[in-house]
Design a protein around this motif. Structure first.
Motif, PDB file in Angstrom:
ATOM      1  N   GLN A 275      73.778   9.904  54.050  1.00 25.98           N
ATOM      2  CA  GLN A 275      74.867  10.628  54.715  1.00 25.98           C
ATOM      3  C   GLN A 275      75.048  10.185  56.165  1.00 25.98           C
ATOM      4  N   ASN A 276      75.157   8.858  56.334  1.00 29.50           N
ATOM      5  CA  ASN A 276      75.550   8.292  57.617  1.00 29.50           C
ATOM      6  C   ASN A 276      76.767   7.406  57.368  1.00 29.50           C
ATOM      7  N   GLN A 277      77.008   6.426  58.233  1.00 31.12           N
ATOM      8  CA  GLN A 277      78.143   5.513  58.069  1.00 31.12           C
ATOM      9  C   GLN A 277      77.665   4.065  58.114  1.00 31.12           C
ATOM     10  N   ILE A 278      76.444   3.845  57.642  1.00 31.25           N
ATOM     11  CA  ILE A 278      75.830   2.508  57.709  1.00 31.25           C
ATOM     12  C   ILE A 278      76.527   1.566  56.727  1.00 31.25           C
TER      13      ILE A 278
ATOM     14  N   ALA B 112      86.616  20.515  53.004  1.00 33.51           N
ATOM     15  CA  ALA B 112      86.209  20.186  54.379  1.00 33.51           C
ATOM     16  C   ALA B 112      85.749  21.436  55.122  1.00 33.51           C
ATOM     17  N   HIS B 113      86.449  22.559  54.873  1.00 32.60           N
ATOM     18  CA  HIS B 113      86.090  23.830  55.509  1.00 32.60           C
ATOM     19  C   HIS B 113      84.712  24.298  55.040  1.00 32.60           C
ATOM     20  N   LEU B 114      84.456  24.189  53.727  1.00 32.21           N
ATOM     21  CA  LEU B 114      83.162  24.611  53.184  1.00 32.21           C
ATOM     22  C   LEU B 114      82.033  23.746  53.728  1.00 32.21           C
ATOM     23  N   VAL B 115      82.287  22.430  53.828  1.00 32.85           N
ATOM     24  CA  VAL B 115      81.281  21.515  54.380  1.00 32.85           C
ATOM     25  C   VAL B 115      80.991  21.871  55.832  1.00 32.85           C
ATOM     26  N   ALA B 116      82.041  22.107  56.606  1.00 31.29           N
ATOM     27  CA  ALA B 116      81.872  22.425  58.035  1.00 31.29           C
ATOM     28  C   ALA B 116      81.085  23.716  58.212  1.00 31.29           C
ATOM     29  N   ASN B 117      81.342  24.701  57.361  1.00 33.38           N
ATOM     30  CA  ASN B 117      80.617  25.974  57.458  1.00 33.38           C
ATOM     31  C   ASN B 117      79.118  25.764  57.286  1.00 33.38           C
ATOM     32  N   LEU B 118      78.750  24.919  56.322  1.00 32.43           N
ATOM     33  CA  LEU B 118      77.328  24.674  56.100  1.00 32.43           C
ATOM     34  C   LEU B 118      76.734  23.871  57.250  1.00 32.43           C
ATOM     35  N   GLU B 119      77.471  22.890  57.750  1.00 33.14           N
ATOM     36  CA  GLU B 119      76.952  22.055  58.841  1.00 33.14           C
ATOM     37  C   GLU B 119      76.812  22.829  60.142  1.00 33.14           C
TER      38      GLU B 119
ATOM     39  N   ASP C  80      71.399  21.253  49.041  1.00 31.79           N
ATOM     40  CA  ASP C  80      71.934  21.075  47.689  1.00 31.79           C
ATOM     41  C   ASP C  80      73.426  21.402  47.652  1.00 31.79           C
ATOM     42  N   GLN C  81      73.799  22.489  48.317  1.00 31.28           N
ATOM     43  CA  GLN C  81      75.211  22.871  48.350  1.00 31.28           C
ATOM     44  C   GLN C  81      76.033  21.816  49.091  1.00 31.28           C
ATOM     45  N   TRP C  82      75.482  21.291  50.180  1.00 30.40           N
ATOM     46  CA  TRP C  82      76.175  20.271  50.957  1.00 30.40           C
ATOM     47  C   TRP C  82      76.386  19.013  50.117  1.00 30.40           C
ATOM     48  N   ASP C  83      75.335  18.577  49.406  1.00 34.56           N
ATOM     49  CA  ASP C  83      75.440  17.385  48.571  1.00 34.56           C
ATOM     50  C   ASP C  83      76.505  17.559  47.493  1.00 34.56           C
ATOM     51  N   ARG C  84      76.533  18.748  46.890  1.00 31.72           N
ATOM     52  CA  ARG C  84      77.517  18.995  45.823  1.00 31.72           C
ATOM     53  C   ARG C  84      78.947  18.921  46.387  1.00 31.72           C
ATOM     54  N   LEU C  85      79.149  19.477  47.559  1.00 28.30           N
ATOM     55  CA  LEU C  85      80.478  19.452  48.174  1.00 28.30           C
ATOM     56  C   LEU C  85      80.898  18.026  48.546  1.00 28.30           C
TER      57      LEU C  85
ATOM     58  N   GLY D  93      83.784  19.890  39.247  1.00 30.56           N
ATOM     59  CA  GLY D  93      84.624  20.114  40.417  1.00 30.56           C
ATOM     60  C   GLY D  93      84.590  21.547  40.902  1.00 30.56           C
ATOM     61  N   LEU D  94      83.569  22.293  40.500  1.00 28.52           N
ATOM     62  CA  LEU D  94      83.448  23.708  40.873  1.00 28.52           C
ATOM     63  C   LEU D  94      82.313  23.885  41.870  1.00 28.52           C
ATOM     64  N   HIS D  95      82.597  24.546  42.988  1.00 30.62           N
ATOM     65  CA  HIS D  95      81.545  24.849  43.966  1.00 30.62           C
ATOM     66  C   HIS D  95      81.160  26.313  43.858  1.00 30.62           C
ATOM     67  N   MET D  96      79.859  26.566  43.858  1.00 31.37           N
ATOM     68  CA  MET D  96      79.366  27.935  43.747  1.00 31.37           C
ATOM     69  C   MET D  96      78.401  28.220  44.890  1.00 31.37           C
ATOM     70  N   SER D  97      78.550  29.379  45.512  1.00 30.98           N
ATOM     71  CA  SER D  97      77.609  29.805  46.552  1.00 30.98           C
ATOM     72  C   SER D  97      77.287  31.274  46.338  1.00 30.98           C
ATOM     73  N   VAL D  98      76.102  31.668  46.755  1.00 37.34           N
ATOM     74  CA  VAL D  98      75.637  33.043  46.552  1.00 37.34           C
ATOM     75  C   VAL D  98      75.561  33.747  47.900  1.00 37.34           C
ATOM     76  N   LYS D  99      76.123  34.956  47.955  1.00 30.58           N
ATOM     77  CA  LYS D  99      76.132  35.722  49.203  1.00 30.58           C
ATOM     78  C   LYS D  99      75.792  37.177  48.920  1.00 30.58           C
ATOM     79  N   ALA D 100      75.208  37.820  49.911  1.00 30.31           N
ATOM     80  CA  ALA D 100      74.910  39.254  49.835  1.00 30.31           C
ATOM     81  C   ALA D 100      75.713  39.960  50.924  1.00 30.31           C
ATOM     82  N   PRO D 101      76.567  40.934  50.569  1.00 30.11           N
ATOM     83  CA  PRO D 101      77.362  41.648  51.572  1.00 30.11           C
ATOM     84  C   PRO D 101      76.478  42.426  52.543  1.00 30.11           C
TER      85      PRO D 101
END
Length: 837
Positions: free
Chosen positions: A69-72, A346-353, A363-368, A741-749
Motif C-alpha cells: 500500500q505505497n506507490q512504489i 473513498a469516504h469509507l477508506v478515509a474514515n478508517l485511515e 482487514d476492512q481497509w484491505d477489503r475496501l 463488492g459488499l463492504h460490511m462493518s460492525v458498530k455498537a450504538p
C-alpha cells in the motif's frame, strides 16, 4: 506512531530495536533507517513511498519486510542479496510491473511473497528460483499465463491468482487450487493447448422486459415474439454460436421471487445483458431504481468486474425523441451510480485511515481497497426493436464486436488441454442422447464408465475426470456439487432440469399452483382436498410447506414417465430427505422444521443440561421458505419490546443489504438454534434460555442488520451473551463472502439516550482479542461505558469468581463440530458448522 512525515531521531538512536512498525504514516522516504542494523521486522505499509528505500539493504538481520500500500514502481538491484534471512515480503498494492533478478538471492529463505494488486503482466522469472516459497499471492494483476515451473519442485501450499485475465490455465481451472493447476499442466506435457472461445451471457432485467424475446430471436436468427404466458419461470439456458464464439445464454426471470435462487447461478467473468423496457421506463428516480438501479447495484455487489450491455426494448412503442431522451437519462443515472460508489468507497477508506487506532481496521481497509479496484464496465446502451430482425442483427454484431475487444474481455480466448475438449464434447453428446433420461442425472462412476468406453478417452481416470468436471461446473455447462456429501457422486448433465426443480418451489404465484393441484395427484399422495386447503393456509400464514405438499407440487409440474426412476430420489419421502431439499438447504433457500410437540412416553426423567429425548419419528418434515414470509407480530410478541439496556450491535452494509441476504441469514441461523421465530425482516433465536433479536433495516445509506440481546444480570453471563452475538456475526461474515463488492462493518450504538454516536468494532478475524480496554469513551457525548456493554470482552478478572476458568483472554473460533467458543465458555450449535458453505 501516526501521520509521521519524517523518521524521528529518537527512533533512529535505538539501534537495539528488532521490530519497527511505521504503518499508516505519511512517509515519502526513510532516510537513516540503515542505523537500525538489528532490525528483524520492518513494516512500512500504507505510507507515501514512491521509491524502494535502498538503505534497507543494510538491515542484514531482516526477516519480515512489509511495503504494501505505497506507490512504489521499481525496486533497484543490489538490495535482496544483502538480506539473507528474509522470510516474509509484502509488496502488494503498489505500481510494480517487474522485480529485480537478484531477488533469487533469497531462494533459501523466502517463504511468503505477496505481489497482489500491482501491474505484473507475467510472473517474474526470479520468482521461479525461490525454492522454499510456501505462500504466493498475485491476485488482481494483468497476468494472462502462468509458468508451469511455478508449481514444480517447491513446497507451495497457498497460491492465489484470482482477478487476473488468465488464458492459460483459465481462471476456472485455477479456482480448483494448486493440484488442479498441476493436473492441467500435466495434460499439456505431450500435447499442445487448444483455443476455447466461450462467453457466459446472463440476461437480467425486470419482468416482461423482453429478455426471452432477445434470447430466442438471437438463437433462431429471426424476430421471435414471446407472449406474456411464455415468459421465463426461474432460469432458462441455451447455447448460441456467432462466428467461432460459443455463447451460453442464461435467461433469468425478473420477478423478485426468483431472485432468491439467482445467487446460485450468477457468476463472474460474464457478459451481462441488462434488458430495460423503454415503454415502461419513465424519467423519474423510482422507475430507474426498479428497472435499472436494482440490477446494477446487485451486479456491483455480486460480480463487480462484469461487463454490462444495457439494451432498451419496446422502442416501437416510443417515438425517436423519446428513445434518445430515455437512453440519455439511463446512462446519466448509471454514471452517477458509478461516481457515487467511488465517492462512498473513498469516504469509507478515509474514515478508517483517520481513526486514531487505524491499525485495528486493516482487514476492512484491505477489503475496501480491493473494491476500489473493481468496477462494472458499462457499455453504451443499445435500443432494439425486437419485432424487427434488422435490429436483432445489429445487436448480434454489437455483441460480437464487444467480445472481440481484448480491452473489455482480455481472457475471452482460453487455452485448454485437448482432453478437456474431448471430455466436454463426449458429455454434451451423452446429455443430448435419447438414451439419457430427461433429468440428465448420472452417477459419477457410471459417467466415468460411459466416457472410458470411447476409444479416445480409454485412459481417462477418475481424478482427471473430476478436475474436468470442476471446470465444466464453473463455466455452467454441467452441475456437480462435490462439496455436498450426499451429492458428491451425482453429476447433473442438464443444469436446466435442476433449475426447473428449483423454480417449481421458488416462483411467482405459488399459492395458485398449490390450489391447482389436481384431485388425482392428491389421491396419489394420500391427501384430500382438506389437506390441500391446509397446505395453502400453512403457506400463506407461515411460509411453510410440508413434504407431501411439495411432492404434490412437483408432480403437478414435472411428473412424467421419464421422471419415475428419480422422483423419489430427488423429492424424498417421509423418512428420507430428497436431493432437491439437500440443495435448497445448502444454498440457504429453505429450512427444515420438524414438529417437536409430541412427547416421548418412553423417555427417561428430564435432567437439566442433558438432551431432551423426543420421539424418534417427530412427524413429517416441514420446510420454511423465508422469502415468502410476511407477518412479524409473533416475533414482536415473543421478544417483548426493546429495552434501553439491551446489548445492541449493528452490522452495516455498503452499498446496501443484497436482495435475499437476510433470508439466507435466517435459514443459516435457525439451523443452529432449534428455538426460533421468524418473519419478513425479523428473527428471534433462543439459546440456553437467552433471546437474541435479529432485525433488518435496508434504507439507502442506512442499511444494517441489528442484533439485540438482553443485558446479562451477572458479570459471568456476559461471555455467553457475546458468544451468542458473535455466532451470528460469524454467519453474516461468511455469507457476505458471496458478494465481493459488499463492504460490511460492525458498530455498537452509544448507550446514552439520544446520542447518535457509534463505536466501530475493530477487525474480527475469529481468533484474536477484540480489545483490552476496560472503558470506552463516546467522542460525541463524552460518557464512559464498560467495554463489555459495547464489544465482546471478557470482564476484568478481578470481577470474576476465582480462580478463573482456563484463560480470560477472549478468543472466537468455530470448530468443525459446530461449537462457537469464547474464552473459557462455549455454547453448542446444532447440526452444522458456521463455516459450512
Amino acid at each position: 506512531m501516526r501521520r509521521l512525515r519524517v523518521l524521528p531521531s529518537t527512533v533512529l538512536q535505538n539501534i537495539r530495536v528488532e521490530s519497527l512498525n511505521l504503518d499508516r504514516n505519511k512517509l515519502k522516504n526513510v532516510t537513516g533507517i540503515s542505523k537500525l542494523c538489528n532490525l528483524k521486522k520492518l513494516i512500512l505499509s500504507k505510507n507515501e513511498l514512491l521509491e524502494f528505500p535502498e538503505e534497507i539493504k543494510s538491515l542484514v538481520h531482516l526477516e519480515k519486510l512489509e511495503l504494501n500500500q505505497n506507490q512504489i514502481w521499481i525496486i533497484p538491484e543490489g538490495v535482496f542479496p544483502c538480506l539473507p534471512k528474509l522470510r516474509h515480503l509484502r509488496l502488494n498494492n503498489n505500481r510494480l510491473d517487474a522485480l529485480p533478478k537478484d531477488l533469487a538471492a533469497c531462494n533459501s529463505s523466502l517463504q511468503y511473497l505477496n505481489l497482489s494488486n500491482n501491474l505484473f503482466r507475467a510472473i517474474p522469472s526470479t520468482v521461479l528460483e525461490l525454492r522454499r516459497l510456501q505462500e504466493f499471492y498475485v491476485q488482481n494483476n494483468l497476468l494472462r499465463q502462468l509458468p508451469v515451473g511455478l508449481f514444480k519442485e517447491r513446497p507451495l501450499r497457498t497460491f492465489k491468482v484470482n482477478g487476473n485475465p488468465l488464458r492459460e490455465p483459465p481462471s476456472e481451472v485455477c479456482a480448483g487450487g494448486i493440484q488442479q493447476i498441476i493436473s492441467y499442466f500435466n495434460q499439456l506435457q505431450t500435447c499442445q493447448a487448444e483455443e476455447d472461445r466461450r462467453v457466459k451471457t446472463m440476461f437480467l432485467g425486470a419482468s416482461l422486459a423482453g429478455k426471452s424475446t432477445i434470447c430466442k430471436s438471437l438463437k433462431q436468427r429471426r424476430a421471435v415474439p414471446v407472449s406474456e404466458e411464455e415468459r421465463t419461470v426461474g432460469i432458462e439456458i441455451s447455447e448460441f454460436h456467432i462466428g467461432d464464439f460459443t455463447f451460453l445464454f442464461w435467461d433469468f426471470a425478473g420477478q423478485l421471487e426468483y431472485y432468491m435462487t439467482h445467487h446460485v447461478f450468477i457468476t463472474p467473468q460474464a457478459l451481462v445483458i441488462l434488458v430495460i423496457n423503454f415503454h415502461q421506463y419513465q424519467l423519474n428516480p423510482d422507475i430507474f431504481k426498479e428497472l435499472v438501479g436494482f440490477w446494477i447495484n446487485n451486479l456491483f455487489m455480486r460480480v463487480p468486474n462484469s461487463v454490462v450491455l444495457p439494451v432498451g426494448t419496446h422502442i416501437d412503442c416510443c417515438n425517436g425523441k423519446e428513445v434518445e431522451e430515455k437512453k440519455r437519462d439511463i446512462m446519466t443515472k448509471i454514471q452517477a451510480m458509478l461516481e457515487e460508489r467511488k465517492t462512498n468507497l473513498a469516504h469509507l477508506v478515509a474514515n478508517l485511515e483517520d481513526s486514531e487506532e487505524s491499525e485495528f481496521y486493516m482487514d476492512q481497509w484491505d477489503r475496501l481497497k480491493e473494491m476500489e479496484n473493481s468496477t462494472l464496465t458499462i457499455l453504451n446502451l443499445m435500443p432494439v426493436n425486437c419485432t424487427d430482425y434488422q435490429d436483432i442483427k445489429k445487436l448480434e454484431t454489437t455483441i460480437l464486436e464487444h467480445v472481440k475487444n481484448e480491452e473489455i474481455f482480455p481472457n475471452i480466448i482460453q487455452m485448454l488441454p485437448p482432453v478437456y475438449k474431448k471430455v466436454e464434447a463426449a458429455i454434451v453428446d451423452i446429455a443430448q442422447s435419447e438414451d439419457t433420461p430427461e433429468h440428465g442425472m448420472m452417477d459419477l462412476s457410471i459417467l466415468l464408465s460411459e466416457l472410458s468406453r470411447r476409444d479416445h478417452l480409454a485412459k481417462l481416470d477418475r481424478e482427471l475426470l473430476q478436475d474436468i468436471l470442476r471446470y465444466l461446473h464453473r463455466i455452467g455447462l454441467i452441475l456437480w456439487y462435490e462439496e455436498i456429501k450426499q451429492l458428491e457422486g451425482t453429476v447433473f448433465l442438464r443444469p436446466a432440469f435442476l433449475i426447473t426443480m428449483f423454480k417449481t418451489l421458488i416462483r411467482y404465484g405459488l399459492v395458485q399452483q398449490l390450489e391447482n393441484i389436481s384431485v388425482d395427484i392428491l389421491v396419489g399422495e394420500h391427501a384430500t382436498i382438506r389437506d390441500q386447503a391446509s397446505w395453502v393456509w400453512m403457506f400463506k400464514s407461515k411460509a411453510m410447506l410440508c413434504q407431501a405438499a411439495m411432492r404434490a407440487l412437483l408432480k403437478h409440474q414435472l411428473y412424467s414417465e421419464s421422471m419415475k426412476d428419480i422422483f423419489e430420489e430427488m423429492v424424498g419421502h417421509k423418512s428420507q430427505k430428497g436431493k432437491l431439499f439437500i440443495l435448497l438447504q445448502h444454498f440457504e433457500i429453505c429450512l427444515e422444521v420438524r414438529n417437536m410437540e409430541e412427547l416421548n412416553p418412553g423417555a427417561r426423567e428430564f435432567v437439566p443440561g442433558k438432551p431432551w429425548e423426543g420421539l424418534l419419528d417427530c412427524g413429517a418434515a416441514h420446510y420454511l421458505f423465508p422469502t415468502y414470509l410476511n407477518r412479524s407480530e409473533e416475533v414482536s410478541e415473543m421478544w417483548g419490546g426493546d429495552h434501553p439496556e439491551d446489548l445492541q450491535v449493528r452490522t452495516y452494509f455498503s452499498p446496501e443489504i443484497p436482495e435475499g441476504f437476510f433470508q439466507r441469514l435466517m435459514v443459516k441461523a435457525c439451523s443452529f438454534y432449534s428455538a426460533h421465530w421468524v418473519a419478513k425482516v425479523t428473527c428471534l433465536l433462543i439459546c440456553s434460555g437467552k433471546p437474541l433479536l435479529i432485525k433488518e433495516n435496508n434504507q439507502k445509506a442506512y442499511s444494517y442488520i441489528e442484533l439485540r440481546c438482553r443485558k446479562p444480570g451477572k458479570i459471568t453471563e456476559f461471555q455467553l451473551a457475546w458468544d451468542f452475538i458473535m455466532a451470528i456475526i460469524s454467519i453474516i461474515q461468511k455469507l457476505s463472502e458471496d458478494w465481493p463488492g459488499l463492504h460490511m462493518s460492525v458498530k455498537a450504538p452509544c448507550r446514552t439516550n439520544g446520542c447518535p454516536a457509534e463505536f466501530v468494532w475493530p477487525d474480527v478475524d475469529g481468533k484474536s482479542t477484540v480489545t483490552k480496554e476496560e472503558i470506552k469513551t463516546c467522542g460525541l457525548c463524552g460518557h464512559l461505558f464498560q467495554t463489555e456493554l459495547l464489544l465482546p470482552k471478557v470482564p476484568n478478572e478481578r470481577e470474576m469468581p476465582q480462580p478463573p476458568a482456563r484463560s480470560s483472554a477472549p478468543h472466537y473460533y468455530v470448530t468443525s463440530y459446530g461449537t462457537t467458543t469464547f474464552g473459557p465458555s462455549s455454547i453448542n450449535v446444532n447440526r452444522q458448522s458456521i463455516l459450512d458453505n
